[in-house]
Motif scaffolding. Structure first.
Motif, PDB file in Angstrom:
ATOM      1  N   ARG A 250       1.093  -1.320   0.155  1.00  0.00           N
ATOM      2  CA  ARG A 250       0.089  -0.030  -0.024  1.00  0.00           C
ATOM      3  C   ARG A 250       0.685   1.175   0.237  1.00  0.00           C
ATOM      4  NH1 ARG A 250      -2.930   0.523   4.578  1.00  0.00           N
ATOM      5  NH2 ARG A 250      -1.756  -0.821   5.867  1.00  0.00           N
TER       6      ARG A 250
ATOM      7  N   SER B  73       2.140   5.321  -0.427  1.00  0.00           N
ATOM      8  CA  SER B  73       1.691   6.605  -0.192  1.00  0.00           C
ATOM      9  C   SER B  73       2.898   7.595  -0.967  1.00  0.00           C
ATOM     10  CB  SER B  73       1.678   7.121   1.355  1.00  0.00           C
ATOM     11  OG  SER B  73       0.573   6.527   2.078  1.00  0.00           O
TER      12      SER B  73
ATOM     13  N   LEU C 239      -3.654  12.908 -10.302  1.00  0.00           N
ATOM     14  CA  LEU C 239      -3.899  12.523  -9.085  1.00  0.00           C
ATOM     15  C   LEU C 239      -5.368  11.696  -9.098  1.00  0.00           C
ATOM     16  CD1 LEU C 239      -3.126  15.642  -6.981  1.00  0.00           C
ATOM     17  CD2 LEU C 239      -1.882  13.505  -7.314  1.00  0.00           C
ATOM     18  N   ALA C 240      -6.022  11.841 -10.065  1.00  0.00           N
ATOM     19  CA  ALA C 240      -7.126  10.842 -10.129  1.00  0.00           C
ATOM     20  C   ALA C 240      -6.851   9.490 -10.434  1.00  0.00           C
ATOM     21  CB  ALA C 240      -8.167  11.230 -11.084  1.00  0.00           C
ATOM     22  N   GLN C 241      -5.942   9.502 -11.484  1.00  0.00           N
ATOM     23  CA  GLN C 241      -5.413   8.212 -12.181  1.00  0.00           C
ATOM     24  C   GLN C 241      -4.610   7.560 -11.104  1.00  0.00           C
ATOM     25  OE1 GLN C 241      -5.619   6.551 -15.121  1.00  0.00           O
ATOM     26  NE2 GLN C 241      -4.718   4.978 -13.440  1.00  0.00           N
TER      27      GLN C 241
ATOM     28  N   ARG D 181      -5.134   7.652  -7.774  1.00  0.00           N
ATOM     29  CA  ARG D 181      -6.038   7.211  -6.857  1.00  0.00           C
ATOM     30  C   ARG D 181      -6.641   5.776  -7.380  1.00  0.00           C
ATOM     31  NH1 ARG D 181      -7.799  12.440  -6.869  1.00  0.00           N
ATOM     32  NH2 ARG D 181      -7.059  13.695  -4.854  1.00  0.00           N
ATOM     33  N   ARG D 182      -6.821   5.716  -8.683  1.00  0.00           N
ATOM     34  CA  ARG D 182      -7.481   4.501  -9.070  1.00  0.00           C
ATOM     35  C   ARG D 182      -6.288   3.389  -9.242  1.00  0.00           C
ATOM     36  NH1 ARG D 182      -9.449   8.292 -12.806  1.00  0.00           N
ATOM     37  NH2 ARG D 182      -7.810   8.019 -14.408  1.00  0.00           N
ATOM     38  N   ASP D 183      -5.050   3.853  -9.450  1.00  0.00           N
ATOM     39  CA  ASP D 183      -3.927   2.685  -9.211  1.00  0.00           C
ATOM     40  C   ASP D 183      -3.889   2.236  -7.636  1.00  0.00           C
ATOM     41  OD1 ASP D 183      -3.331   2.686 -11.791  1.00  0.00           O
ATOM     42  OD2 ASP D 183      -2.195   4.494 -11.735  1.00  0.00           O
ATOM     43  N   GLY D 184      -4.482   2.976  -6.776  1.00  0.00           N
ATOM     44  CA  GLY D 184      -4.553   2.514  -5.360  1.00  0.00           C
ATOM     45  C   GLY D 184      -3.301   3.050  -4.557  1.00  0.00           C
TER      46      GLY D 184
ATOM     47  N   ASP E  87      -2.213   6.303  -2.151  1.00  0.00           N
ATOM     48  CA  ASP E  87      -2.722   7.411  -1.530  1.00  0.00           C
ATOM     49  C   ASP E  87      -1.822   8.749  -1.623  1.00  0.00           C
ATOM     50  OD1 ASP E  87      -2.981   9.098   0.819  1.00  0.00           O
ATOM     51  OD2 ASP E  87      -2.946   7.667   2.466  1.00  0.00           O
ATOM     52  N   VAL E  88      -2.621   9.432  -2.154  1.00  0.00           N
ATOM     53  CA  VAL E  88      -2.038  10.924  -2.639  1.00  0.00           C
ATOM     54  C   VAL E  88      -2.125  11.879  -1.706  1.00  0.00           C
ATOM     55  CG1 VAL E  88      -2.189  10.234  -5.027  1.00  0.00           C
ATOM     56  CG2 VAL E  88      -4.092  11.493  -3.917  1.00  0.00           C
ATOM     57  N   ARG E  89      -2.470  11.680  -0.208  1.00  0.00           N
ATOM     58  CA  ARG E  89      -2.971  13.019   0.657  1.00  0.00           C
ATOM     59  C   ARG E  89      -1.672  13.728   0.961  1.00  0.00           C
ATOM     60  NH1 ARG E  89      -6.059   9.685   5.080  1.00  0.00           N
ATOM     61  NH2 ARG E  89      -4.862   8.043   4.688  1.00  0.00           N
TER      62      ARG E  89
END
Length: 276
Positions: free
Chosen positions: A56, A58, A73-75, A77-80, A82-84
């Motif tokens: 997992r 980040s 960033l949307a991509q 997130r779809r890739d799993g 964590d971009v926070r």
């Protein structure tokens, strides 16, 4: 069983890959055979690979506040991923890497990665909690030295597996590293005993792994190389995943080399390691 976690400190960018039969002469134009646009940059590539390998991730990186940053960033997130902890830099354009790829794997990069889309030390310090909480910390040494040093120190002080990728420009960072990966030109010699427990050196005919009391060289697979872009990123991700999974150095070496081989068989640096 809970999946291991990793914090990746590095570059996020828009990758544009154009394949050409031959480069046009100066003052003329030429047609591209194919075109790919995708999430890229060494940090993002490694995070994608880690997610595919069951870790997992980040991502600690910088994006602009433009629409391209939104898309990438949307991509992610779809890739799993964590971009926070990805910083959105006001007024900056998200980084761009253009690759022009010729037959046989010859490539040229044109990059727009100005200082605003590189990590600063304060960016890394703001991500301290994310870095310290991860099981592994992957640090790309292409980022500014102060940022890389801060990330490695945070990971080391938290007792995490710290993996450095690239040329060692400031040897003080070695004291915080467990693993160093570099190519022959970047390595500058074996660094064991100055912090790292394992060094992986990419050579022309294989990958050399050296640790206290042992070493192994894994030859490259006899397969067509389409594009070496991203091979090192897949290598680092697979090596990290194997070590987090408790595999031996020799087992991790074989897995990392296989991941790299799987990636260089297609254009662009985006990995596909779900079967590796």
């Amino acid at each position: 069983m809970t999946a291991p976690t990793a914090a990746v400190i590095g570059q996020l960018a828009r990758d544009l890959i154009l394949t050409v039969d031959e480069l046009p002469e100066p003052g003329s134009s030429g047609a591209a055979g194919s075109r790919r646009e995708q999430l890229g940059g060494k940090g993002a590539n490694q995070a994608v690979a880690l997610a595919q390998l069951g870790v997992r991730p980040s991502l600690v990186a910088v994006a602009g506040d433009d629409v391209i940053g939104d898309v990438l960033l949307a991509q992610a997130r779809r890739d799993g991923i964590d971009v926070r902890s990805v910083i959105r830099r006001p007024g900056a354009l998200t980084g761009l890497i253009v690759e022009i790829l010729e037959p046989g794997g010859a490539y040229r990069y044109v990059e727009h990665l100005p200082p605003p889309v590189l990590l600063g030390e304060q960016d890394v310090l703001r991500a301290r909690d994310t870095i310290a909480a991860a099981d592994a910390v992957l640090v790309q040494l292409q980022q500014p030295a102060e940022a890389a040093l801060a990330a490695a120190r945070i990971g080391h002080e938290a007792g995490r597996l710290v993996v450095l990728d690239g040329e060692i420009k400031d040897e003080s960072i070695l004291a915080y590293a467990d693993v160093v990966r570099a190519d022959e030109k970047e390595s500058g010699g074996i660094v064991l005993g100055r912090g790292p427990r394992l060094q992986a050196i990419a050579e022309q005919d294989g990958n050399l792994f050296v640790w206290e009391g042992g070493q192994i060289k894994i030859p490259l697979a006899d397969a067509e190389v389409v594009d070496t872009t991203g091979g090192g990123d897949a290598f680092v991700a697979a090596l990290t995943a194997a070590l987090l999974g408790g595999q031996s150095y020799e087992e991790a070496a074989r897995r990392a080399t296989a991941a790299s081989g799987a990636t260089v068989g297609h254009a662009g640096g985006r990995p596909d390691l779900r079967d590796v």
